[in-house]
Motif scaffolding. Structure first.
Motif, short mmCIF file in Angstrom:
data_model
loop_
_atom_site.label_atom_id
_atom_site.label_comp_id
_atom_site.label_asym_id
_atom_site.label_seq_id
_atom_site.Cartn_x
_atom_site.Cartn_y
_atom_site.Cartn_z
N LYS A 1 -6.96 -4.04 5.02
CA LYS A 1 -8.37 -4.44 4.82
C LYS A 1 -9.20 -4.35 6.09
O LYS A 1 -10.30 -3.84 6.10
CB LYS A 1 -8.44 -5.87 4.27
N SER B 1 -8.76 -2.69 8.82
CA SER B 1 -8.55 -1.51 9.66
C SER B 1 -9.80 -0.63 9.65
O SER B 1 -10.54 -0.59 8.66
CB SER B 1 -7.35 -0.72 9.14
N LYS B 2 -10.02 0.09 10.77
CA LYS B 2 -11.18 0.99 10.84
C LYS B 2 -10.95 2.23 9.96
O LYS B 2 -11.87 2.82 9.45
CB LYS B 2 -11.42 1.43 12.29
N ASP B 3 -9.70 2.65 9.82
CA ASP B 3 -9.40 3.84 9.02
C ASP B 3 -9.38 3.49 7.54
O ASP B 3 -9.12 2.37 7.15
CB ASP B 3 -8.01 4.40 9.42
N SER B 4 -9.66 4.51 6.70
CA SER B 4 -9.61 4.26 5.25
C SER B 4 -8.20 4.49 4.71
O SER B 4 -7.75 3.83 3.79
CB SER B 4 -10.61 5.15 4.52
N HIS B 5 -7.50 5.47 5.31
CA HIS B 5 -6.12 5.73 4.87
C HIS B 5 -5.36 6.51 5.94
O HIS B 5 -5.95 7.03 6.88
CB HIS B 5 -6.12 6.52 3.54
N ASN C 1 0.83 -1.21 0.00
CA ASN C 1 0.00 0.00 0.00
C ASN C 1 0.86 1.26 0.00
O ASN C 1 0.52 2.27 -0.62
CB ASN C 1 -0.93 0.01 1.22
N LYS D 1 -3.35 3.73 1.66
CA LYS D 1 -4.55 2.93 1.93
C LYS D 1 -4.32 2.09 3.18
O LYS D 1 -3.25 1.46 3.33
CB LYS D 1 -4.80 2.03 0.71
N LYS E 1 -1.44 9.82 0.49
CA LYS E 1 -2.44 9.00 1.17
C LYS E 1 -2.11 7.52 1.00
O LYS E 1 -2.02 7.03 -0.12
CB LYS E 1 -3.83 9.28 0.60
#
Length: 822
Positions: A184, A186-190, A71, A181, A179
């Motif tokens: 998969k 994880s609560k965060d998007s990035h 990522n 990513k 940014k």
């Protein structure tokens, strides 16, 4: 000031990833045979079942970090295409050449790792003990040439990116916040990260892969088809890293003395030097024939740390001046105590903030800012607290002054130098080239890698005694007038002296009769100190800075804990003399292997020596009543007590409490409220120590030892959480309950002086011990076993104490596969 800024700059760097090219520091086992001549061919006997389970944990942890790495590479590649598209227009952001320089080989590295990840992922997720994946690691290692090209270009890529940022606002905005990513699950998007930080990731990755190979080999049976393939991959990776080291550091030349013998590093460490009337942090290196004082050079990100030699003295020319011969010392202004205490308060508060940020998954930039502040305070504390002078003199005229934190440290340096001076040494002068080579060798040879800030003090001392020292402080005489008197006991623990016990105050007497017994846990201890105080009740004599009434030291003395004298079953009486005062005391020692013999209680109605599952079932509770009551009482009135859990309670009080809990006596709450808080803390420790098997169980002990030794952080996280999940429920719930309590105690560290490390030192060896069978299987001496085991036991508990809050439900729900950016 410039010097301090440089050291603080280095501290910021210390906080980031470990130095990339220091593979010699990893213990890669021993050669399979002396003839192999290769340090990376590791032959380890692995129990098939256990080894294969550990393999799965190592691999799933690595897979999680590999996903994050991919990522990160994707985030780096994302701006490359639009930048290339604008390069051919009338308003280019960057030229094609600049783009190719900055993003050199990133695409190739991405494709190699994406293919590796896609092949490895299904093998780990659909795990089968017969699975083979050595060929994947072998292929990955064979493609390391692309990293060589990346490393060769790395410096110019950074410089180009920096220049482009300065000259182009648009590119500066892009490079400041890329940014990435999130994994998969994880609560965060990035997350946001700078281009400079991302460009460093490939350099760090080679070391990570090599650490994982090392872990994998350690847990792969020799007859497994993967074993030779992993060996080959590790050999290629090691050779690759060595070649990078050679290119990056051309000073790795053999260092020899004037007599042609190999010059060896005997001792090194960070010391504070008084130079030009101000304190400077130095790294001092003692070689077999020369003492060299160096400072760390300020280097840009990604560059090798280097040392700059400030001065050196051949040992043949080095003398220690006696106090009367010493020239007047430059004025050393002791730093005000309240300012040192303020720094400690700030460090503690910052540590709490960092933990909260991590627990709330705060921004990495905010955490970095807090870490920077914490290290600045720790550095200032390190620089300003030492006060004990250590002067050395060059026969040719110049003398140098260091300030140390303890007399113990000063004698260690002096003895090491004097021992070397017994040999036939010659005086010499180093040419500038020889001096450059010698200073250059310091980076590779050093044994102390981190500035000794409060958060990472290591124990360099000899093993010392491990077990329990029982001390009865009988009486004292020799006082000139009546006073209110008490004694404290200190022992050295991991190289630093700590207070362990305190007698009651004997009022208005010239001959106090304490007759109090204490049980002190020794962690590699070599010395016992007894300090005698006059208690002050005059409230006008309060230290305005810490609000404590100042007690006067009447005398202090120290004795060596000689194993021959101490290790007997009988009490050994002794007298310690201090400034004309004689304190009479007795002591006896129980070695840790003796204290391991947990004797199960004969009556199953009590709580001491009874299985935790039996007690919780009988009480219909999740956590034993004794644990809940002791914790509640400590939190009510002992959480601000200096040295809580470290300072021993009076042995007779602890035995009285034990009897009341064992009898399920209704008076227990009344007794608890009246009892000295150190006795209550001691009762809780005794309960855990007398469990028929330790809280973290005999069965899992070897796995905890293996888990904490894993080199790869993601694999370690996977393993350590998996082991908790494997504990029986009563053990796990009680452990998590105790963990949260100890964290709350550590939050009051500025007042109670009990850090997470101190608490781990007290409780680690109690909660986690080898079974008697396990310990009998060792062939080495008991002190060797315990010095190694105890350090690991402390590290295991410290790992969980430093971990964000662990919930029982979350732990049970979670799968084996974690994604943690480490």
């Amino acid at each position: 000031m410039e010097e301090e800024e440089e050291a603080i700059g280095f501290l910021d760097k210390v906080l980031e990833d470990e130095d990339v090219f220091v593979l010699e520091e990893c213990d890669l086992g021993t050669p399979s045979s002396p003839a192999s001549g290769s340090p990376f061919l590791v032959a380890v006997k692995v129990e098939a079942g256990k080894g294969l389970e550990m393999r799965k944990l190592v691999l799933s942890g690595f897979l999680a970090s590999e996903e994050i790495y991919i990522n990160q590479l994707e985030a780096l590649l994302l701006p490359m295409k639009p930048l290339k598209a604008t390069a051919t227009t009338s308003q280019p952001v960057l030229t094609i050449q600049q783009i190719e320089t900055i993003f050199y080989k990133i695409q190739d590295i991405y494709e190699i790792h994406k293919e590796f990840y896609d092949n490895l992922c299904p093998k780990v997720q659909q795990w089968d003990s017969q699975v083979t994946l050595g060929h994947l690691f072998q292929k990955l290692a064979s493609q390391l040439g692309v990293y060589k090209a990346f490393v060769d270009n790395y410096k110019i890529a950074l410089e180009t990116a920096e220049k482009c940022s300065q000259s182009n606002n648009q590119f500066q905005k892009i490079s400041e916040e890329l940014k990435v990513k999130a994994p998969k699950d994880s609560k965060d998007s990035h997350t946001s990260i700078t281009m400079e930080a991302l460009l460093y990731k490939p350099i760090d990755r080679v070391t990570r892969s090599t650490l994982v190979l090392h872990d994998l080999l350690k847990h792969t049976p020799v007859d497994h088809p993967d074993y030779p393939l992993l060996q080959d991959a590790l050999r290629i990776s090691q050779n690759f890293l060595s070649s990078i080291n050679e290119d990056i550091d051309p000073r790795r030349t053999a260092v020899t003395t004037p007599k042609g013998e190999t010059r060896q590093l005997v001792k090194d460490g960070f010391l504070v030097e008084m130079a030009e009337s101000s304190r400077k942090l130095r790294h001092v290196f003692l070689f077999t024939d020369v003492l060299l004082c160096a400072k760390l050079k300020k280097t840009s990100v990604g560059k090798h740390q280097q040392y700059d030699c400030k001065w050196y003295i051949p040992l043949a020319d080095l003398v220690f001046p006696s106090p009367e011969e010493s020239e007047p010392s430059p004025q050393v202004h002791p730093f005000p105590d309240h300012e040192l205490e303020d720094m400690k308060m700030k460090i503690s508060a910052l540590k709490s903030e960092i933990q909260k940020e991590r627990a709330n998954k705060g921004q990495s930039r905010a955490i970095e800012r807090l870490k920077k502040k914490m290290f600045e305070n720790e550095f200032l504390l390190l620089l300003n607290s030492p006060t004990i002078p250590f002067r050395i003199h060059n026969r040719n005229g110049k003398s140098y002054l260091f300030l140390l934190s303890s007399d113990y440290e000063r004698s260690e340096w002096r003895e090491a130098i004097q021992k070397l001076q017994k040999k036939d040494l010659q005086a010499f002068v180093l040419s500038s080239v020889e001096l450059q080579v010698l200073t250059g060798s310091c980076f590779k040879l050093r044994t102390v890698h981190n500035i000794p800030v409060t958060s990472n003090k290591d124990d360099d001392e000899a093993p010392g005694l491990y077990g329990f020292l029982h001390v009865i402080v009988h009486s004292a005489k020799g006082f000139k007038q009546s006073a209110n008197l008490y004694c404290t006991l200190e022992v050295d623990s991991f190289g630093y002296f700590v207070s362990k016990a305190k007698t009651r105050v004997f009022r208005d007497t010239m001959e106090p009769q304490w007759n109090e017994e204490f049980e002190i846990e020794l962690e590699g201890s070599q010395s016992l100190r007894i300090l005698c105080y006059e208690k002050c009740y005059d409230k006008t004599k309060v230290n305005k800075d810490n609000n404590e009434i100042v007690d006067k030291i009447m005398g202090k003395g120290q004795i060596q804990l000689d194993p021959q004298t101490v290790q007997t079953k009988n009490w050994h009486m002794d007298v310690i003399e201090m400034n004309g005062i004689k304190v009479e005391f007795s002591m006896k020692f129980t070695s840790r292997d003796m204290s391991l013999k947990r004797t199960p209680s004969k009556k199953q109605t009590g709580v001491f020596g009874v299985k935790i599952s039996v007690v919780t079932k009988r009480e219909r509770s999740k956590v034993p009543y004794i644990v809940r009551q002791c914790v509640e009482e400590v939190e009510k009135r002992g959480i601000e007590e200096i040295g809580i859990y470290r300072i021993s309670g009076v042995a007779t009080d602890i035995q009285a409490l034990k009897a009341v809990f064992d009898a399920n006596n209704k008076d227990v709450l009344v007794m608890l409220s009246d009892m000295d808080i150190n006795a209550i803390a001691g009762t809780l420790k005794l309960y855990f120590r007398e469990l028929p098997e330790p809280l973290l169980t005999d069965r899992l002990y070897p796995a905890f030892m293996e888990g904490i030794a894993l080199s790869d952080p993601a694999a370690k996280e996977n393993c350590m959480m998996h082991l908790l999940r494997t504990l029986p429920d009563p053990n796990l719930i009680t452990f998590l309950f105790l963990l949260e309590h100890l964290k709350r105690v550590a939050e009051k560290e500025p007042i109670n002086k009990m850090s997470l490390h101190n608490l781990a030192t007290v409780f680690g060896p109690t909660l986690l011990r080898p079974s008697e069978v396990e310990s009998k299987g060792h062939l080495t001496s008991a002190s060797d076993i315990w010095s190694h085991d105890v350090m690991a036991q402390v590290q295991v508990l410290l790992y969980y104490l430093q971990h964000p809050p662990i919930s029982f439900a979350e732990l049970k729900r979670n799968t084996l596969y974690f994604s943690t950016d480490v």
